[in-house]
Scaffold this motif. Structure first.
Motif: not given
Length: 397
Positions: A114-115, A146-159, A192-202
């Motif tokens: 979150s912001h 949860t994206d702090p700007d849009t409020g949309e929640t993403y779930t990662s997948s191990i596949k 979605d996995t990239v959105k959760v576990m990638g480097g965006e929040d970093w």
């Protein structure tokens, strides 16, 4: 009150708060036994309550005398049936031990995505932490964001990606060896996995810290990755997790540009395979680990998270033994990737079946013990004590 280990599949549900406390003390003792090293004295660790993040915090505090800020999302005790999370008790144990040695050990329990969390940490740095940090460690592991700007929640997948993967897996709850199938991910699941576990929040953290002017000249920020080997590439490096790790490489380049005017650096650290709550739920990965650990233990190269992280900072980042690949990533995983180690691990894994996976032929008992330690069970030097739920609730965070 008695504490009972409870596992569902490969997920730990029970917790021993006193065992967690002792495990933190054990890790502190390990770092102290290695002596002092020079490293930054003002450190922010995002994802600080367990595994890599906790080990990093312990190493820098008790090995280098660093003041630390830890950010994590944990839950405290509510009742005897709901004792909260291991990370809650790890944070308390760390703070108590650090403060006894005159170190600052601030814990933020919040949604790091979150912001508001970023602003809260920035305000603390400005007002109570000397105004600047020298090192920012990003070690956040979560299955949802949860994206702090849009409020949309993403779930990662191990596949897997492309074709499904079929191979041996282990259920620790049932102590069962079985053949598992990992289905291929959809394009949406990959994204979605990239959105959760990638480097965006970093990258968002580093932008916020930079804009707030709380980063020191020459600041370093690290992010832990795992690339693995040919033995686990179909379900890791070649799967959704691999796509998320690749995104961290891209974001590291962005952060390097962001920090150029203050001579800062973003460093991807490709860590080795260790026992974490996350690694225990990756399909097939336990089978790889019990083979790998057996081989590396015999070679004297097996490491727990505290051993690995202490070596990374003591010997590699702030020492004289760094190893980099052509992409500029730090490679402390070179012991795992040793050709003889991999060949012996593959040979061992190929021999495993439901009758021998948990005997002396493998390191199943070692993996299970390390997994149990994460929740405060099977901890070395642990002495059972009687404690009430009210006493646990009174522990100062």
């Amino acid at each position: 009150m008695k504490f009972k280990q409870n596992i569902r599949g490969n997920v730990a549900l029970g917790v021993n708060p006193l065992g967690c406390k002792q495990e933190v003390l054990n890790q502190i003792d390990y770092v102290k036994s290695k002596g002092h090293y020079d490293a930054p004295k003002k450190v922010l660790i995002i994802g600080a309550s367990s595994s890599y993040g906790l080990a990093t915090r312990i190493s820098l505090a008790f090995g280098a005398g660093a003041d630390t800020i830890g950010v994590s999302f944990e839950k405290g005790p509510k009742s005897e049936r709901n004792l909260g999370t291991a990370g809650w008790y790890n944070n308390i144990a760390f703070r108590e031990a650090a403060e006894k040695e005159g170190l600052v050990a601030k814990n933020f329990v919040t949604d790091a995505f979150s912001h508001d969390a970023k602003q809260e940490v920035i305000d603390y740095i400005k007002n109570e932490f000397g105004g600047k940090v020298d090192l920012v460690v990003y070690s956040l592991a979560s299955g949802r964001r949860t994206d702090p700007d849009t409020g949309e929640t993403y779930t990662s997948s191990i596949k897997a990606i492309g074709d499904k993967v079929v191979g041996p897996n282990i259920n620790m709850q049932k102590e069962e060896f079985f053949i598992d199938t990992l289905e291929p991910a959809t394009e949406q699941e990959i994204a979605d996995t990239v959105k959760v576990m990638g480097g965006e929040d970093w990258e968002l953290w580093m932008k916020a810290l930079k804009e707030a002017d709380v980063l020191s000249e020459g600041v370093l920020t690290t992010n832990y990755s795992y690339l693995g080997t040919e033995l686990n590439r179909p379900y890791y490096g070649g799967g959704t997790l691999g796509q998320a790790k690749a995104d961290c490489d891209v974001k590291a380049d962005n952060i390097n540009k962001l920090l150029a005017d203050i001579n800062g650096k973003a460093q991807i650290v490709v860590a080795t395979a260790v026992t974490t709550k996350a690694s225990s739920v990756i399909p097939f990965f336990i089978v790889y680990c019990i083979g790998l650990y057996k081989v590396m233990s015999e070679k004297g190269t097996h490491e727990t998270p505290i051993m690995h992280q202490d070596r990374i900072y003591r010997e590699m980042i702030y020492g004289d033994k760094p190893e980099y690949d052509d992409e500029g990533r730090l490679r402390p995983d070179s012991w795992e990737l040793d050709s003889d180690t991999q060949a012996e691990t593959e040979e061992l894994i190929m021999k495993l079946n439901e009758d021998n996976f948990n005997n002396d032929m493998t390191a199943y008992d070692l993996f299970y013990k390390e997994f149990s330690n994460l929740s405060g069970f099977m901890v070395d030097n642990y002495v059972d004590e009687d404690i009430t739920i009210d006493e646990l609730k009174s522990w100062e965070y």
